[in-house]
Scaffold this active site. Sequence first.
Site, mmCIF file in Angstrom:
data_model
loop_
_atom_site.group_PDB
_atom_site.id
_atom_site.type_symbol
_atom_site.label_atom_id
_atom_site.label_comp_id
_atom_site.label_asym_id
_atom_site.label_seq_id
_atom_site.Cartn_x
_atom_site.Cartn_y
_atom_site.Cartn_z
ATOM 1 N N ASP A 200 0.861 -1.182 0.000
ATOM 2 C CA ASP A 200 0.000 0.000 0.000
ATOM 3 C C ASP A 200 0.900 1.236 0.000
ATOM 4 O O ASP A 200 2.131 1.115 -0.027
ATOM 5 C CB ASP A 200 -0.954 -0.016 1.210
ATOM 6 C CG ASP A 200 -2.289 0.628 0.863
ATOM 7 O OD1 ASP A 200 -2.276 1.784 0.396
ATOM 8 O OD2 ASP A 200 -3.335 -0.021 1.044
ATOM 9 N N HIS A 270 -2.836 3.104 -4.864
ATOM 10 C CA HIS A 270 -2.223 2.816 -3.555
ATOM 11 C C HIS A 270 -0.775 2.372 -3.768
ATOM 12 O O HIS A 270 -0.305 1.435 -3.127
ATOM 13 C CB HIS A 270 -3.008 1.724 -2.813
ATOM 14 C CG HIS A 270 -4.295 2.230 -2.210
ATOM 15 N ND1 HIS A 270 -4.343 2.897 -1.017
ATOM 16 C CD2 HIS A 270 -5.575 2.167 -2.656
ATOM 17 C CE1 HIS A 270 -5.617 3.230 -0.737
ATOM 18 N NE2 HIS A 270 -6.364 2.801 -1.719
ATOM 19 N N GLU A 337 -9.811 2.864 -5.278
ATOM 20 C CA GLU A 337 -9.439 4.256 -5.025
ATOM 21 C C GLU A 337 -8.251 4.700 -5.881
ATOM 22 O O GLU A 337 -7.172 4.974 -5.366
ATOM 23 C CB GLU A 337 -9.112 4.430 -3.534
ATOM 24 C CG GLU A 337 -10.278 4.034 -2.637
ATOM 25 C CD GLU A 337 -9.973 4.088 -1.145
ATOM 26 O OE1 GLU A 337 -10.843 4.504 -0.386
ATOM 27 O OE2 GLU A 337 -8.848 3.694 -0.731
HETATM 28 C C1 TNX Z 1 -10.642 2.299 2.166
HETATM 29 S S1 TNX Z 1 -11.695 -0.366 1.448
HETATM 30 C C2 TNX Z 1 -9.622 1.493 1.688
HETATM 31 C C3 TNX Z 1 -8.427 1.281 2.519
HETATM 32 C C4 TNX Z 1 -8.511 2.005 3.835
HETATM 33 C C5 TNX Z 1 -9.922 1.937 4.379
HETATM 34 C C6 TNX Z 1 -10.111 2.543 5.751
HETATM 35 C C7 TNX Z 1 -10.625 -0.221 0.400
HETATM 36 C C8 TNX Z 1 -10.676 -1.133 -0.703
HETATM 37 N N1 TNX Z 1 -9.721 0.762 0.541
HETATM 38 O O1 TNX Z 1 -7.281 1.646 1.807
HETATM 39 O O2 TNX Z 1 -7.600 1.446 4.728
HETATM 40 O O3 TNX Z 1 -10.786 2.595 3.484
HETATM 41 O O4 TNX Z 1 -9.566 3.802 5.897
#
Ligand code: TNX
Length: 544
Positions: A200, A270, A337
């Site tokens: 990440d 990420h 994301e």
């Molecule tokens: C979203 S859920 C994310 C994570 C974070 C989490 C909590 C997801 C697929 N991605 O990278 O850790 O929210 O903050």
Amino acid sequence: MHYSTLLRLLPLALCSFAVPASAVPSAPVSSQVAIIPQPRQLEQTENQPGFLLRDGIRVHYSVSRSEMGRAAIRALMAAGFSVLPEEMEGELTVRLLDAGETAVKGAYELEVTPQGITIGVYSPDADFHTAAQTLAQAVTQDSAGQPALPAMKVSDHPSLQHRGIMLDPCRHPISVADTKRILELMARYKLNTLHWHLCDDQGWRIEIKKYPLLTEIGSKRKESSCWIEQSKKDGKPVEFFYSQEDIREVVEYAHSLGITVIPEIEIPGHASAAVTAYPQLGNSDCPDFSPEVITGWGVFPHVMGPTPFTFQFIEDVLAEVCELFPRAPYIHIGGDEVPRDQWQKSPAAQAFMKEHGYTRESQIQDHFTHFCAQVLRKHGRLMVGWDEIMCAPQLPKDAVVMAWRGMDHARIAARRGHQLILCPIHSFYFNFPYGKNPADAFYSGLSGFDNIDCEHILNFNTTVPGDKVIGMQANLWSECIPDMKKLEFMLVPRICALAEHSWLYGSPDRPDYPHFSKRLEKHTPYFDSLNLNYRQDDGTPRHP
Ligand code: TNX
């Protein structure tokens, strides 16, 4: 059986016949068994003699010979059985059921009488282990205060093939030893999948031989943000990764417990840690391009650039990953994301779009997704990704979708014909608090969904029309979980509710919350035997 193995066993076989087994019935057993997840069919003969554990049980060699059989025996021993594993005949018999058309992985049958225990399984390894967990949980005391099993009959199978927990050692390290402890806890409740989030923005945690800088540079960060006040840093450097040896050790240990490990490599977002290690992976022609391993939490701009170097990197990394996780049917490629700003600003990314006739930056993500699916297919694996991978219009039909943003996304995935794994943020994100007790806020550090307690997890509506749901898991993002004390609080006892919901997913016989909570009470001695800092009924931590 191989001839030489038979020869080696012969003296043991003779020995066992020389010492015949004779079970003594227990005194009557009155207490109700409290199994989690609740078996589909369970008949307990109450107030009758059951099986006395005092003298130990003899296990057929075919069970004690296998890695999984040995792990199952360890679970039984921890539950008070004294096991004499190297006998050929004994009170514990494992027989193979006729698989026919109906064999379900994880299915087992179990009968306990005062004279012995019979387990019926379709495959001698994993399913014996599952049955052993039921036995381990069923140990109680007879009316004379001796450890005993009640006389009972069980016929059981899971609804879903993937019942899991996602661990995030990127935000805060989780040692190999602690990972194993979590695996043991998972096995106790018949969870069979560890989703391992291995890279990440805040750290790359898996050694890749071909790209040593991933761990030399990408596994280190200067410090970490506090959650509430992100501008506040703790000043403590973090440096952590799993060597390939560590990875193999965890994978094999998990396998012995009947657990498959699914690794996740985040592509294309990420990616700050990876891009810091290899700037060529990023969009280095963007203005202000200066990647670093991130010390805060959130979503960050560094995404992979669509260049030949990156595509080669993906191919190489996934090749090593497939080798390290030989039993993972699907490999997770992230996909969540993904900000598109750098692709907008990068002349190289814009040229890539032109070359492929793409008009929107999102098509670059689609390109990555398709590329990963193709690479994984060459290795005989399927691809699984967070539900954002569905933005690809022609997403391969065999892509597995992990629905995290909510049940709407799950239903869309099913309508489009994808197999899917449910982990909706509203009820399966174990990084959020159980409730409003002071300890909840302290331990979780995160807010947003503040009522993820066992009742909520069991009652949350997870219905998806059709038969596309293959799994369910809880995600334990660890921005605010720096140590095991916190992790245990966030995981236990919610792990039990998750185990029950996923084992009996879609079953009209899934018990209601009061039934579950009565059984759960009887699990606290087990939690205490492991010294876990679980959340107690009144909302306080066991070991403040
Ligand atoms: C979203 S859920 C994310 C994570 C974070 C989490 C909590 C997801 C697929 N991605 O990278 O850790 O929210 O903050």
